[in-house]
Design a protein around this motif. Structure first.
Motif, PDB file in Angstrom:
ATOM      1  N   LYS B   7      37.048  36.176 -18.576  1.00 17.04           N
ATOM      2  CA  LYS B   7      37.319  35.444 -17.386  1.00 17.04           C
ATOM      3  C   LYS B   7      36.946  36.004 -16.213  1.00 17.04           C
ATOM      4  CE  LYS B   7      41.822  33.163 -17.344  1.00 17.04           C
ATOM      5  NZ  LYS B   7      43.403  33.435 -17.106  1.00 17.04           N
ATOM      6  N   ILE B   8      36.304  35.355 -15.361  1.00 18.08           N
ATOM      7  CA  ILE B   8      35.946  35.767 -14.077  1.00 18.08           C
ATOM      8  C   ILE B   8      37.117  36.322 -13.038  1.00 18.08           C
ATOM      9  CG2 ILE B   8      34.692  35.517 -11.705  1.00 18.08           C
ATOM     10  CD1 ILE B   8      32.375  34.036 -13.658  1.00 18.08           C
ATOM     11  N   LYS B   9      37.147  37.544 -12.414  1.00 18.69           N
ATOM     12  CA  LYS B   9      38.325  37.852 -11.862  1.00 18.69           C
ATOM     13  C   LYS B   9      37.961  37.956 -10.353  1.00 18.69           C
ATOM     14  CE  LYS B   9      39.891  40.738 -15.478  1.00 18.69           C
ATOM     15  NZ  LYS B   9      38.568  40.588 -16.181  1.00 18.69           N
ATOM     16  N   ARG B  10      38.706  37.887  -9.204  1.00 18.53           N
ATOM     17  CA  ARG B  10      38.577  38.025  -8.003  1.00 18.53           C
ATOM     18  C   ARG B  10      39.480  38.973  -7.405  1.00 18.53           C
ATOM     19  NH1 ARG B  10      40.242  34.960  -3.488  1.00 18.53           N
ATOM     20  NH2 ARG B  10      38.695  34.631  -1.964  1.00 18.53           N
ATOM     21  N   GLY B  26      34.117  42.150 -15.236  1.00 21.08           N
ATOM     22  CA  GLY B  26      34.459  43.587 -15.548  1.00 21.08           C
ATOM     23  C   GLY B  26      36.103  43.691 -15.417  1.00 21.08           C
ATOM     24  N   SER B  27      36.662  44.793 -16.110  1.00 23.47           N
ATOM     25  CA  SER B  27      38.133  45.021 -15.803  1.00 23.47           C
ATOM     26  C   SER B  27      38.300  45.247 -14.334  1.00 23.47           C
ATOM     27  CB  SER B  27      38.483  46.089 -16.547  1.00 23.47           C
ATOM     28  OG  SER B  27      37.913  47.316 -16.206  1.00 23.47           O
ATOM     29  N   GLU B  28      39.690  45.149 -13.958  1.00 24.64           N
ATOM     30  CA  GLU B  28      40.022  45.373 -12.739  1.00 24.64           C
ATOM     31  C   GLU B  28      39.795  46.701 -12.191  1.00 24.64           C
ATOM     32  OE1 GLU B  28      43.849  44.026 -11.276  1.00 24.64           O
ATOM     33  OE2 GLU B  28      43.909  45.391  -9.422  1.00 24.64           O
ATOM     34  N   GLU B  29      39.937  47.693 -13.094  1.00 27.43           N
ATOM     35  CA  GLU B  29      39.828  49.065 -13.159  1.00 27.43           C
ATOM     36  C   GLU B  29      38.203  49.246 -12.886  1.00 27.43           C
ATOM     37  OE1 GLU B  29      40.517  51.329 -16.457  1.00 27.43           O
ATOM     38  OE2 GLU B  29      40.189  53.300 -15.498  1.00 27.43           O
ATOM     39  N   TYR B  30      37.497  48.810 -13.452  1.00 29.39           N
ATOM     40  CA  TYR B  30      35.936  48.863 -13.325  1.00 29.39           C
ATOM     41  C   TYR B  30      35.645  48.485 -11.951  1.00 29.39           C
ATOM     42  CZ  TYR B  30      30.844  48.551 -13.837  1.00 29.39           C
ATOM     43  OH  TYR B  30      29.697  48.601 -13.550  1.00 29.39           O
ATOM     44  N   ILE B  31      35.956  47.255 -11.494  1.00 29.79           N
ATOM     45  CA  ILE B  31      35.541  46.906 -10.346  1.00 29.79           C
ATOM     46  C   ILE B  31      36.257  47.600  -8.983  1.00 29.79           C
ATOM     47  CG2 ILE B  31      36.027  44.688  -8.717  1.00 29.79           C
ATOM     48  CD1 ILE B  31      35.951  42.835 -11.063  1.00 29.79           C
ATOM     49  N   ARG B  32      37.310  48.016  -9.039  1.00 31.61           N
ATOM     50  CA  ARG B  32      38.061  49.037  -8.165  1.00 31.61           C
ATOM     51  C   ARG B  32      36.956  50.350  -8.033  1.00 31.61           C
ATOM     52  NH1 ARG B  32      41.803  46.758  -5.605  1.00 31.61           N
ATOM     53  NH2 ARG B  32      43.145  45.318  -6.593  1.00 31.61           N
ATOM     54  N   GLY B  33      36.550  50.787  -9.381  1.00 31.43           N
ATOM     55  CA  GLY B  33      35.835  52.061  -9.558  1.00 31.43           C
ATOM     56  C   GLY B  33      34.402  51.608  -8.630  1.00 31.43           C
ATOM     57  N   VAL B  34      33.651  50.571  -8.927  1.00 29.89           N
ATOM     58  CA  VAL B  34      32.583  50.388  -8.204  1.00 29.89           C
ATOM     59  C   VAL B  34      32.762  50.128  -6.472  1.00 29.89           C
ATOM     60  CG1 VAL B  34      30.964  48.430  -7.846  1.00 29.89           C
ATOM     61  CG2 VAL B  34      31.452  49.129  -9.993  1.00 29.89           C
TER      62      VAL B  34
END
Lengths: 90, 90
Positions: B7-10, B26-34
């Motif tokens: 799923k594409i997250k926003r 990616g996972s929420e954790e990954y996106i927050r890491g970027v």
């Protein structure tokens, strides 16, 4: 003088229409390559996000490039890990 | 459903004091890491370049991260090349 310390160069580049002076010890070609990578990302993003400010386009470019960096890091780590398991099998 | 498409997250993140909605698979954790990587770079650059606009700080962050990406790519390539020469020796 092969072992002389690398000189810090100051190179003028254009990114998203603005001039930047980049300092670095890399070759001029390398520095221009880095600048042109960012310039291209910003131009591509400006095309697909026509209403965004230059600041937001630059942040999106930085996010994009960080994603590439993290994915490459992960690929490299997985590869090293795989080699280690192969080696530990003898 | 292991093979269901991701799923594409926003996800809403704050970078250099501004809100961004990032889309990704990616996972929420990954996106927050970027996002946090870019945020940290921009904060560090703002401290050392107090008079620069947010747009220029973001471009410098993007240049910085591209330099890291290029150097990691080069290291990875050299490592693969070394492995290939080792293997071709028999």
């Amino acid at each position: 003088m092969e072992n002389a310390p690398e000189k810090i160069k100051r190179i003028k580049v254009k990114i998203n229409g603005e001039d930047y002076y980049i300092k670095g010890t890399g070759s001029e070609e390398y520095i221009r390559g880095v600048a042109s990578y960012v310039d291209k990302k910003m131009i591509d993003l400006s095309r697909s996000h026509k209403n965004l400010s230059a600041a937001r386009i630059a942040v999106l470019a930085a996010l994009n490039i960080t994603d590439e960096l993290f994915k490459l890091k992960q690929e490299y780590d997985e590869f090293l890990h795989m080699l280690e398991s192969e080696n530990s099998k003898g």
